[in-house]
Design a protein around this motif. Structure first.
Motif, PDB file in Angstrom:
ATOM      1  N   VAL A  51     -33.531 -32.713   6.562  1.00 12.72           N
ATOM      2  CA  VAL A  51     -32.297 -32.801   5.774  1.00 12.72           C
ATOM      3  C   VAL A  51     -31.444 -31.577   6.080  1.00 12.72           C
ATOM      4  O   VAL A  51     -31.930 -30.446   6.051  1.00 12.72           O
ATOM      5  CB  VAL A  51     -32.620 -32.850   4.268  1.00 12.72           C
ATOM      6  N   CYS A  52     -30.178 -31.808   6.381  1.00 13.75           N
ATOM      7  CA  CYS A  52     -29.327 -30.690   6.770  1.00 13.75           C
ATOM      8  C   CYS A  52     -27.861 -31.057   6.542  1.00 13.75           C
ATOM      9  O   CYS A  52     -27.443 -32.173   6.823  1.00 13.75           O
ATOM     10  CB  CYS A  52     -29.561 -30.362   8.247  1.00 13.75           C
ATOM     11  N   TRP A  53     -27.118 -30.101   6.034  1.00 10.79           N
ATOM     12  CA  TRP A  53     -25.686 -30.346   5.777  1.00 10.79           C
ATOM     13  C   TRP A  53     -24.797 -29.707   6.844  1.00 10.79           C
ATOM     14  O   TRP A  53     -23.582 -29.845   6.799  1.00 10.79           O
ATOM     15  CB  TRP A  53     -25.281 -29.782   4.392  1.00 10.79           C
ATOM     16  N   VAL A  54     -25.382 -29.030   7.824  1.00  9.95           N
ATOM     17  CA  VAL A  54     -24.563 -28.183   8.721  1.00  9.95           C
ATOM     18  C   VAL A  54     -23.863 -28.999   9.821  1.00  9.95           C
ATOM     19  O   VAL A  54     -22.838 -28.577  10.361  1.00  9.95           O
ATOM     20  CB  VAL A  54     -25.424 -27.042   9.319  1.00  9.95           C
ATOM     21  N   ASP A  55     -24.423 -30.186  10.137  1.00  9.92           N
ATOM     22  CA  ASP A  55     -23.735 -31.118  11.056  1.00  9.92           C
ATOM     23  C   ASP A  55     -23.389 -30.543  12.427  1.00  9.92           C
ATOM     24  O   ASP A  55     -22.284 -30.797  12.946  1.00  9.92           O
ATOM     25  CB  ASP A  55     -22.416 -31.636  10.429  1.00  9.92           C
ATOM     26  N   CYS A  56     -24.281 -29.768  13.025  1.00  9.40           N
ATOM     27  CA  CYS A  56     -23.981 -29.248  14.373  1.00  9.40           C
ATOM     28  C   CYS A  56     -23.828 -30.443  15.316  1.00  9.40           C
ATOM     29  O   CYS A  56     -24.701 -31.330  15.347  1.00  9.40           O
ATOM     30  CB  CYS A  56     -25.122 -28.367  14.870  1.00  9.40           C
ATOM     31  N   SER A  57     -22.781 -30.434  16.105  1.00  6.78           N
ATOM     32  CA  SER A  57     -22.512 -31.622  16.917  1.00  6.78           C
ATOM     33  C   SER A  57     -23.468 -31.751  18.106  1.00  6.78           C
ATOM     34  O   SER A  57     -23.523 -32.784  18.748  1.00  6.78           O
ATOM     35  CB  SER A  57     -21.062 -31.612  17.405  1.00  6.78           C
ATOM     36  N   PHE A  58     -24.245 -30.697  18.388  1.00  9.11           N
ATOM     37  CA  PHE A  58     -25.197 -30.761  19.506  1.00  9.11           C
ATOM     38  C   PHE A  58     -26.578 -31.206  19.040  1.00  9.11           C
ATOM     39  O   PHE A  58     -27.518 -31.258  19.826  1.00  9.11           O
ATOM     40  CB  PHE A  58     -25.313 -29.391  20.205  1.00  9.11           C
ATOM     41  N   CYS A  59     -26.719 -31.511  17.738  1.00 11.95           N
ATOM     42  CA  CYS A  59     -28.059 -31.739  17.177  1.00 11.95           C
ATOM     43  C   CYS A  59     -28.279 -33.212  16.892  1.00 11.95           C
ATOM     44  O   CYS A  59     -27.474 -33.860  16.224  1.00 11.95           O
ATOM     45  CB  CYS A  59     -28.200 -30.936  15.884  1.00 11.95           C
ATOM     46  N   ALA A  60     -29.408 -33.741  17.392  1.00 11.83           N
ATOM     47  CA  ALA A  60     -29.732 -35.152  17.147  1.00 11.83           C
ATOM     48  C   ALA A  60     -30.871 -35.274  16.139  1.00 11.83           C
ATOM     49  O   ALA A  60     -31.378 -36.359  15.884  1.00 11.83           O
ATOM     50  CB  ALA A  60     -30.123 -35.824  18.463  1.00 11.83           C
ATOM     51  N   PHE A  61     -31.284 -34.164  15.572  1.00 15.76           N
ATOM     52  CA  PHE A  61     -32.471 -34.134  14.725  1.00 15.76           C
ATOM     53  C   PHE A  61     -32.158 -34.362  13.241  1.00 15.76           C
ATOM     54  O   PHE A  61     -32.890 -35.042  12.533  1.00 15.76           O
ATOM     55  CB  PHE A  61     -33.157 -32.774  14.907  1.00 15.76           C
ATOM     56  N   TYR A  62     -31.074 -33.831  12.779  1.00 18.84           N
ATOM     57  CA  TYR A  62     -30.853 -33.792  11.331  1.00 18.84           C
ATOM     58  C   TYR A  62     -30.444 -35.148  10.747  1.00 18.84           C
ATOM     59  O   TYR A  62     -29.935 -36.028  11.432  1.00 18.84           O
ATOM     60  CB  TYR A  62     -29.771 -32.747  10.990  1.00 18.84           C
ATOM     61  N   ARG A  63     -30.667 -35.262   9.411  1.00 15.45           N
ATOM     62  CA  ARG A  63     -30.175 -36.407   8.645  1.00 15.45           C
ATOM     63  C   ARG A  63     -29.570 -35.852   7.352  1.00 15.45           C
ATOM     64  O   ARG A  63     -29.978 -34.799   6.872  1.00 15.45           O
ATOM     65  CB  ARG A  63     -31.338 -37.348   8.267  1.00 15.45           C
ATOM     66  N   GLY A  97     -36.719 -25.937   9.388  1.00 12.54           N
ATOM     67  CA  GLY A  97     -36.191 -27.201   8.916  1.00 12.54           C
ATOM     68  C   GLY A  97     -34.728 -27.330   9.245  1.00 12.54           C
ATOM     69  O   GLY A  97     -34.146 -26.473   9.923  1.00 12.54           O
ATOM     70  N   GLY A  98     -34.160 -28.377   8.729  1.00 19.66           N
ATOM     71  CA  GLY A  98     -32.720 -28.405   8.613  1.00 19.66           C
ATOM     72  C   GLY A  98     -32.369 -27.465   7.469  1.00 19.66           C
ATOM     73  O   GLY A  98     -33.248 -26.798   6.901  1.00 19.66           O
ATOM     74  N   VAL A  99     -31.101 -27.430   7.125  1.00 21.90           N
ATOM     75  CA  VAL A  99     -30.696 -26.562   6.014  1.00 21.90           C
ATOM     76  C   VAL A  99     -30.466 -27.467   4.806  1.00 21.90           C
ATOM     77  O   VAL A  99     -29.415 -28.091   4.668  1.00 21.90           O
ATOM     78  CB  VAL A  99     -29.429 -25.762   6.377  1.00 21.90           C
ATOM     79  N   HIS A 100     -31.490 -27.547   3.989  1.00 32.37           N
ATOM     80  CA  HIS A 100     -31.459 -28.471   2.852  1.00 32.37           C
ATOM     81  C   HIS A 100     -30.464 -27.958   1.808  1.00 32.37           C
ATOM     82  O   HIS A 100     -30.532 -26.789   1.418  1.00 32.37           O
ATOM     83  CB  HIS A 100     -32.872 -28.583   2.262  1.00 32.37           C
ATOM     84  N   ALA A 129     -32.110 -17.937  11.094  1.00 39.31           N
ATOM     85  CA  ALA A 129     -31.044 -17.219  10.386  1.00 39.31           C
ATOM     86  C   ALA A 129     -30.193 -18.125   9.507  1.00 39.31           C
ATOM     87  O   ALA A 129     -29.811 -17.744   8.403  1.00 39.31           O
ATOM     88  CB  ALA A 129     -30.164 -16.500  11.413  1.00 39.31           C
ATOM     89  N   ILE A 130     -29.931 -19.347   9.974  1.00 36.38           N
ATOM     90  CA  ILE A 130     -29.081 -20.234   9.173  1.00 36.38           C
ATOM     91  C   ILE A 130     -29.791 -20.625   7.872  1.00 36.38           C
ATOM     92  O   ILE A 130     -29.155 -20.747   6.818  1.00 36.38           O
ATOM     93  CB  ILE A 130     -28.640 -21.495   9.989  1.00 36.38           C
ATOM     94  N   GLU A 131     -31.106 -20.807   7.936  1.00 39.91           N
ATOM     95  CA  GLU A 131     -31.842 -21.117   6.699  1.00 39.91           C
ATOM     96  C   GLU A 131     -31.823 -19.913   5.753  1.00 39.91           C
ATOM     97  O   GLU A 131     -31.581 -20.047   4.563  1.00 39.91           O
ATOM     98  CB  GLU A 131     -33.293 -21.518   7.029  1.00 39.91           C
ATOM     99  N   LYS A 177     -19.618 -25.215  11.022  1.00 42.02           N
ATOM    100  CA  LYS A 177     -20.121 -24.889   9.678  1.00 42.02           C
ATOM    101  C   LYS A 177     -21.283 -23.900   9.727  1.00 42.02           C
ATOM    102  O   LYS A 177     -21.785 -23.457   8.702  1.00 42.02           O
ATOM    103  CB  LYS A 177     -20.597 -26.165   8.980  1.00 42.02           C
ATOM    104  N   LYS A 178     -21.756 -23.627  10.928  1.00 50.70           N
ATOM    105  CA  LYS A 178     -22.919 -22.745  11.052  1.00 50.70           C
ATOM    106  C   LYS A 178     -22.507 -21.300  10.833  1.00 50.70           C
ATOM    107  O   LYS A 178     -21.338 -20.959  10.989  1.00 50.70           O
ATOM    108  CB  LYS A 178     -23.518 -22.900  12.447  1.00 50.70           C
ATOM    109  N   LEU A 179     -23.481 -20.456  10.480  1.00 53.06           N
ATOM    110  CA  LEU A 179     -23.135 -19.054  10.241  1.00 53.06           C
ATOM    111  C   LEU A 179     -22.526 -18.423  11.497  1.00 53.06           C
ATOM    112  O   LEU A 179     -22.840 -18.832  12.622  1.00 53.06           O
ATOM    113  CB  LEU A 179     -24.348 -18.253   9.743  1.00 53.06           C
TER     114      LEU A 179
HETATM  115  S1  SF4 Z   1     -28.477 -26.347  11.374  1.00 52.87           S
HETATM  116 FE1  SF4 Z   1     -30.179 -26.956  12.688  1.00 52.87          FE
HETATM  117  S2  SF4 Z   1     -30.963 -28.916  11.868  1.00 52.87           S
HETATM  118 FE2  SF4 Z   1     -28.932 -28.523  10.956  1.00 52.87          FE
HETATM  119  S3  SF4 Z   1     -27.535 -29.677  12.264  1.00 52.87           S
HETATM  120 FE3  SF4 Z   1     -27.566 -27.565  13.033  1.00 52.87          FE
HETATM  121  S4  SF4 Z   1     -29.190 -27.505  14.629  1.00 52.87           S
HETATM  122 FE4  SF4 Z   1     -29.462 -29.428  13.447  1.00 52.87          FE
END
Ligand code: SF4
Length: 349
Positions: A51-63, A97-100, A129-131, A177-179
């Motif tokens: 679970v992650c709210w950061v929405d990095c456009s290069f990431c296929a992992f998060y939901r 994890g993602g950033v819950h 660091a983002i977490e 949205k990332k730090l």
């Molecule tokens: S913060 Fe990490 S898990 Fe979240 S969208 Fe970005 S790369 Fe993916």
């Protein structure tokens, strides 16, 4: 030894003879590691949530929180994964994890305490660091407090993930949205100040220029001068399958092995205050991973019993300990299993 300037690094990236560059990086590695060992760690990734709210456009992992495939692992699920790791002689979990959006410091404290109480021989290398940045924000406390409280519960070190390229222009394009770069550096500095070691990473191959790669290296070299708190540098290329970034920028091309090895070799020469540089066989494949050992890398990283993040973006490479030992012996080096702090646990002569 005269320190390499940014201009020299740039020229090496763009113009150096490939063979000569590899030889220089190899020689520098051998100066730092004359024992001719290549290390690796037996660990597994545990992605405790996607679970992650950061929405990095290069990431296929998060939901997102309410999506069907969103998960947060239970203690029992985490425990089962650690037991599987212990069964193959593993020593470390890479716990990220993602950033819950909802979880605060107390949730993380309980989790880390549960793991370290139930599995005292396992080293927790976790929370990028983002977490840490988000836990601090949602809990209204400082980076120092997050890190100190988690350290007290058993967190040993933090990984460098999320650095991508430490340049604001690139970050705005790929992960707005990332730090920001300075906050990434501040989290690592705060960790170093409480005696917690970390690693530095770099993901290249999106929209950065060569100058921005050198800017990234300059930032981590400067912090390393100040604190000495980075244990290693690890870089990999962007894995583009199924990512939003690739859809938005079809001009992004898969990075060649030559490019990876070239950048790796220059990083070995430029990052003169980093003793350990890892080869990224997970993204490059085992044979380029092996060749990276001839281009400045001294460590093959992890056997990666489980990897979910780059796998979600198309990287499907796998390797077990026996294969790693063979690859290392193949280049005339001594394979050595290490722990998180790079202490040698076992050699394979
Ligand atoms: S913060 Fe990490 S898990 Fe979240 S969208 Fe970005 S790369 Fe993916």
């Amino acid at each position: 030894m005269k320190r390499m300037s940014n201009q020299e690094a740039l020229e090496l990236i763009q113009k150096a003879d490939f063979n000569a560059l590899g030889k220089r990086a190899w020689e520098r590695k051998m100066e730092l590691h004359p024992e001719n060992m290549t290390t690796f760690v037996v660990d597994r990734n545990i992605n405790y949530t996607n679970v992650c709210w950061v929405d990095c456009s290069f990431c296929a992992f998060y939901r997102h929180h309410k999506e069907d495939e969103a998960y947060v692992l239970s203690y029992e699920e985490i425990g089962k994964k650690i037991e599987e790791l212990l069964a193959i002689g593993g020593t470390q979990i890479l716990f990220q994890g993602g950033v819950h959006p909802k979880l605060k410091i107390e949730w993380y404290e309980d989790l880390v305490a549960w793991i370290s109480t139930h599995y005292p021989t396992i080293t927790i290398h976790g929370f990028s660091a983002i977490e840490i940045d988000y836990i601090a924000k949602i809990s209204k406390i400082s980076y120092h407090e997050v890190l100190t409280r988690l350290q007290k519960k058993g967190l040993y070190s933090i990984p460098g993930a999320g650095a991508e390229i430490l340049s604001e222009r690139v970050r705005q394009l790929i992960a707005p949205k990332k730090l920001d770069s300075q906050s990434w550096l501040n989290v690592h500095k705060a960790a170093h100040e409480i005696g917690m070691k970390t690693t530095a990473t770099m993901m290249f191959g999106t929209l950065e220029s060569d100058e921005e790669i050198v800017e990234h290296w300059e930032k981590i070299r400067t912090l390393q001068d100040e604190t000495g708190g980075f244990r290693a540098f690890i870089m990999w290329s962007f894995q583009s399958d199924f990512t939003q970034l690739k859809k938005e920028h079809p001009e992004i091309k898969k990075q060649s092995s030559n490019r990876y090895l070239r950048l790796l070799a220059v990083s070995r020469l430029y990052l003169d205050n980093f003793k350990n540089i890892q080869s990224s066989w997970v993204t490059q494949g085992s044979y380029i991973g092996q060749l990276a050992l001839m281009f400045g890398a001294n460590d093959l990283g992890s056997t990666m019993m489980e990897e979910n993040v780059v796998k979600a973006a198309g990287a499907k490479n796998r390797m077990n300990q026996a294969e790693m030992v063979k690859l290392i012996k193949d280049i005339g080096s001594i394979p050595a299993k290490r722990d998180t702090s790079y202490t040698i646990l076992e050699t394979f002569l």
